[in-house]
Structure formats: C-alpha cells, structure tokens
Design a protein around this motif. Structure first.
Motif, PDB file in Angstrom:
ATOM      1  N   THR A  92       0.827  -1.203   0.000  1.00 56.12           N
ATOM      2  CA  THR A  92       0.000   0.000   0.000  1.00 56.12           C
ATOM      3  C   THR A  92       0.856   1.245   0.000  1.00 56.12           C
ATOM      4  O   THR A  92       0.545   2.233  -0.680  1.00 56.12           O
ATOM      5  CB  THR A  92      -0.935   0.011   1.219  1.00 56.12           C
ATOM      6  OG1 THR A  92      -1.722  -1.188   1.234  1.00 56.12           O
ATOM      7  CG2 THR A  92      -1.852   1.213   1.189  1.00 56.12           C
ATOM      8  N   GLY A  93       1.945   1.211   0.744  1.00 55.53           N
ATOM      9  CA  GLY A  93       2.854   2.355   0.780  1.00 55.53           C
ATOM     10  C   GLY A  93       3.447   2.649  -0.581  1.00 55.53           C
ATOM     11  O   GLY A  93       3.571   3.814  -0.985  1.00 55.53           O
ATOM     12  N   LEU A  94       3.819   1.606  -1.317  1.00 55.62           N
ATOM     13  CA  LEU A  94       4.365   1.801  -2.656  1.00 55.62           C
ATOM     14  C   LEU A  94       3.316   2.369  -3.602  1.00 55.62           C
ATOM     15  O   LEU A  94       3.612   3.261  -4.412  1.00 55.62           O
ATOM     16  CB  LEU A  94       4.895   0.474  -3.196  1.00 55.62           C
ATOM     17  CG  LEU A  94       5.503   0.503  -4.597  1.00 55.62           C
ATOM     18  CD1 LEU A  94       6.694   1.449  -4.642  1.00 55.62           C
ATOM     19  CD2 LEU A  94       5.915  -0.898  -5.038  1.00 55.62           C
ATOM     20  N   LEU A  95       2.093   1.879  -3.515  1.00 57.05           N
ATOM     21  CA  LEU A  95       1.010   2.390  -4.359  1.00 57.05           C
ATOM     22  C   LEU A  95       0.771   3.872  -4.089  1.00 57.05           C
ATOM     23  O   LEU A  95       0.617   4.677  -5.023  1.00 57.05           O
ATOM     24  CB  LEU A  95      -0.264   1.592  -4.110  1.00 57.05           C
ATOM     25  CG  LEU A  95      -1.504   2.026  -4.898  1.00 57.05           C
ATOM     26  CD1 LEU A  95      -1.276   1.876  -6.391  1.00 57.05           C
ATOM     27  CD2 LEU A  95      -2.733   1.237  -4.443  1.00 57.05           C
ATOM     28  N   ILE A  96       0.745   4.250  -2.827  1.00 57.12           N
ATOM     29  CA  ILE A  96       0.532   5.652  -2.462  1.00 57.12           C
ATOM     30  C   ILE A  96       1.662   6.515  -2.988  1.00 57.12           C
ATOM     31  O   ILE A  96       1.438   7.574  -3.602  1.00 57.12           O
ATOM     32  CB  ILE A  96       0.409   5.790  -0.930  1.00 57.12           C
ATOM     33  CG1 ILE A  96      -0.885   5.142  -0.440  1.00 57.12           C
ATOM     34  CG2 ILE A  96       0.465   7.257  -0.515  1.00 57.12           C
ATOM     35  CD1 ILE A  96      -0.998   5.102   1.068  1.00 57.12           C
ATOM     36  N   ALA A  97       2.908   6.090  -2.753  1.00 58.25           N
ATOM     37  CA  ALA A  97       4.053   6.901  -3.146  1.00 58.25           C
ATOM     38  C   ALA A  97       4.154   7.066  -4.656  1.00 58.25           C
ATOM     39  O   ALA A  97       4.370   8.172  -5.161  1.00 58.25           O
ATOM     40  CB  ALA A  97       5.339   6.281  -2.594  1.00 58.25           C
ATOM     41  N   LEU A  98       3.980   5.983  -5.400  1.00 54.58           N
ATOM     42  CA  LEU A  98       4.120   6.047  -6.853  1.00 54.58           C
ATOM     43  C   LEU A  98       3.026   6.905  -7.494  1.00 54.58           C
ATOM     44  O   LEU A  98       3.298   7.714  -8.385  1.00 54.58           O
ATOM     45  CB  LEU A  98       4.107   4.645  -7.453  1.00 54.58           C
ATOM     46  CG  LEU A  98       5.427   3.869  -7.398  1.00 54.58           C
ATOM     47  CD1 LEU A  98       5.252   2.481  -7.994  1.00 54.58           C
ATOM     48  CD2 LEU A  98       6.537   4.618  -8.133  1.00 54.58           C
ATOM     49  N   PRO A 182      12.030   2.281  -9.085  1.00 53.82           N
ATOM     50  CA  PRO A 182      13.063   1.581  -8.304  1.00 53.82           C
ATOM     51  C   PRO A 182      13.447   2.307  -7.019  1.00 53.82           C
ATOM     52  O   PRO A 182      13.503   1.705  -5.943  1.00 53.82           O
ATOM     53  CB  PRO A 182      14.241   1.496  -9.287  1.00 53.82           C
ATOM     54  CG  PRO A 182      13.615   1.556 -10.633  1.00 53.82           C
ATOM     55  CD  PRO A 182      12.462   2.499 -10.484  1.00 53.82           C
ATOM     56  N   GLY A 183      13.716   3.619  -7.128  1.00 54.62           N
ATOM     57  CA  GLY A 183      14.084   4.376  -5.933  1.00 54.62           C
ATOM     58  C   GLY A 183      12.952   4.454  -4.924  1.00 54.62           C
ATOM     59  O   GLY A 183      13.187   4.442  -3.711  1.00 54.62           O
ATOM     60  N   THR A 184      11.727   4.534  -5.419  1.00 56.55           N
ATOM     61  CA  THR A 184      10.578   4.578  -4.518  1.00 56.55           C
ATOM     62  C   THR A 184      10.407   3.255  -3.790  1.00 56.55           C
ATOM     63  O   THR A 184      10.073   3.231  -2.599  1.00 56.55           O
ATOM     64  CB  THR A 184       9.304   4.918  -5.306  1.00 56.55           C
ATOM     65  OG1 THR A 184       9.494   6.153  -6.008  1.00 56.55           O
ATOM     66  CG2 THR A 184       8.110   5.051  -4.376  1.00 56.55           C
ATOM     67  N   VAL A 185      10.625   2.158  -4.501  1.00 50.39           N
ATOM     68  CA  VAL A 185      10.567   0.837  -3.858  1.00 50.39           C
ATOM     69  C   VAL A 185      11.566   0.766  -2.714  1.00 50.39           C
ATOM     70  O   VAL A 185      11.246   0.311  -1.613  1.00 50.39           O
ATOM     71  CB  VAL A 185      10.844  -0.278  -4.888  1.00 50.39           C
ATOM     72  CG1 VAL A 185      11.062  -1.612  -4.188  1.00 50.39           C
ATOM     73  CG2 VAL A 185       9.691  -0.381  -5.879  1.00 50.39           C
TER      74      VAL A 185
END
Length: 235
Positions: A92-98, A182-185
C-alpha cells in the motif's frame, strides 16, 4: 552564458506583462499556501503511525494529498516516501508513493507551462538550445527516466526543467512513473523496516539504481538524433 543572461533578464519582463487575472490568481494561491502553512499543525513523522491507525482511509487521502502538494516545491520527497512505508507497509505504501509522485510531476509540468510556456516557447528556437530541445521532444522520456533513477537529482527540479522544454506530456508522465519506481521501492522498503533497523541492502540498491540512471544518460547522449535540419528551420 549570453543565452542564460538573456533568459534571466527576459523572465522578469515577461512576468510584468502578465494579465491582471493571472497576477491575482498566482497571488491568491501564494497567500493561501502561506496561510495553510502557518495555521495547519502538520504531524511529525513519529506521530504519523498513530494518526494513520486512528483516522483510517481519511488520513490516507490526506497523506496522499500532502505528498502531492509538498513535492511541488524543491524539498526532499524522501521523507514522504519513507513515511509511506512506515505507515502503510510495502504494498500500500508503494502504491501511495508512486501515484502521488506521478501526479505531482504531472501537475508541476502543467503548472510551469501555464505560467511560463508562452514566454519560453520562442526561446527554445535559440541555436544554443534548439538541438537539445529537439532531442527532448523526440526522446526526452529516456533522459527523464534516467534522471529519476539518480537519487541525488532533485525531483522538482527535473519537473521544472522538463516543463520549459517541448517534451510531450504523456511520455514525461510514463517516464517519471517507470524511472521513479526503483528508488521509490527502496524508500518504501526502508520505511517498512526502519523500526527493525537499517537494512544495508537498501544502500546497495540505491547505488545500483544510480549507476543504471547514469548509464541511461550516457546512452541517450550517444544515441544519434537528427537535429541539423530542425535547428536550421527553427532559427
């Protein structure tokens, strides 16, 4: 150097020619943002988890909007990316950030072009930048994606610079999403494991991603683009 000096000198003259409606709009936005910054008590990183647990989806939306809003400015987005992992875990955090950073980049591009696009368009025909602008118009997605891979390159600066070129909107947005992933992950994973301790793999991944980004810039610089005819026709 002469071109840069001309740009700086003409920028203020162009702003002075804005219509009253544009001045009032920009002024109202600036005042509103200042009032919000003064009046709103933004939560600290340590209190975000408790706020997220108690507020549910409402706070998630507020956090997403905050991510989009603050990354419009030349401020590090790392805090928001890491906080996404702390608050909502890896998926969920990755979805929000991207989604937030992609929306932020799209808004920045449109906003800067709305404010300065008419002023910048004729200057892109200058011999000093015509070839570069043509390259970005034809293959700017590779440069943008490569720059997004390099952690040290400011996110908002890439947005502002791209907005002043002729790079198409859709390729810019897609390149931002792919290049930032990649950096966001890594940032989200770091936030997810922050409580348990720093994972050295995160540092290795950041370095590897930066190397790939630099390699992409070198590749873009060496790939030929037919610019001579365009430059002559645009001058």
């Amino acid at each position: 150097m002469h071109f840069c000096t001309t740009i700086r000198r003409d920028a203020w003259a162009s702003i002075r020619r804005w219509s009253l409606a544009r001045f009032l709009t920009v002024g109202a936005i600036a005042v509103s943002l200042l009032v919000l910054f003064i009046l709103i008590d933004f939560p600290t990183l340590s209190s975000l988890r408790e706020s997220a647990d108690s507020a549910g989806s409402g706070f998630m939306l507020l956090f997403w909007l905050g991510y989009v809003f603050f990354t419009q400015f030349p401020l590090p987005r790392t805090v928001w990316t890491v906080a996404s992992g702390i608050l909502y875990g890896p998926w969920t955090g990755l979805l929000i950030a991207l989604t937030a950073l992609t929306a932020s980049a799209a808004i920045s591009l449109l906003l800067v072009r709305w404010l300065l696009g008419d002023w910048m368009a004729p200057r892109l025909k200058h011999p000093a930048v015509a070839g570069i602008n043509y390259r970005l118009r034809k293959r700017g997605w590779l440069a943008v994606a490569s720059l997004r891979l390099i952690a040290g390159v400011p996110f908002s600066l890439v947005n502002y610079t791209a907005a002043l070129t002729s790079i198409p909107f859709i390729p810019f947005v897609i390149a931002t999403l792919i290049g930032s992933a990649p950096g966001t992950v890594v940032g989200v994973l770091f936030g997810d494991t922050l409580i348990a301790g720093t994972n050295p793999l995160v540092v290795v991944l950041l370095a590897a991603i930066a190397v790939v980004g630099i390699g992409g810039l070198i590749l873009d610089a060496r790939m030929p683009v037919q610019t001579r005819t365009v430059i002559k026709s645009e001058v």
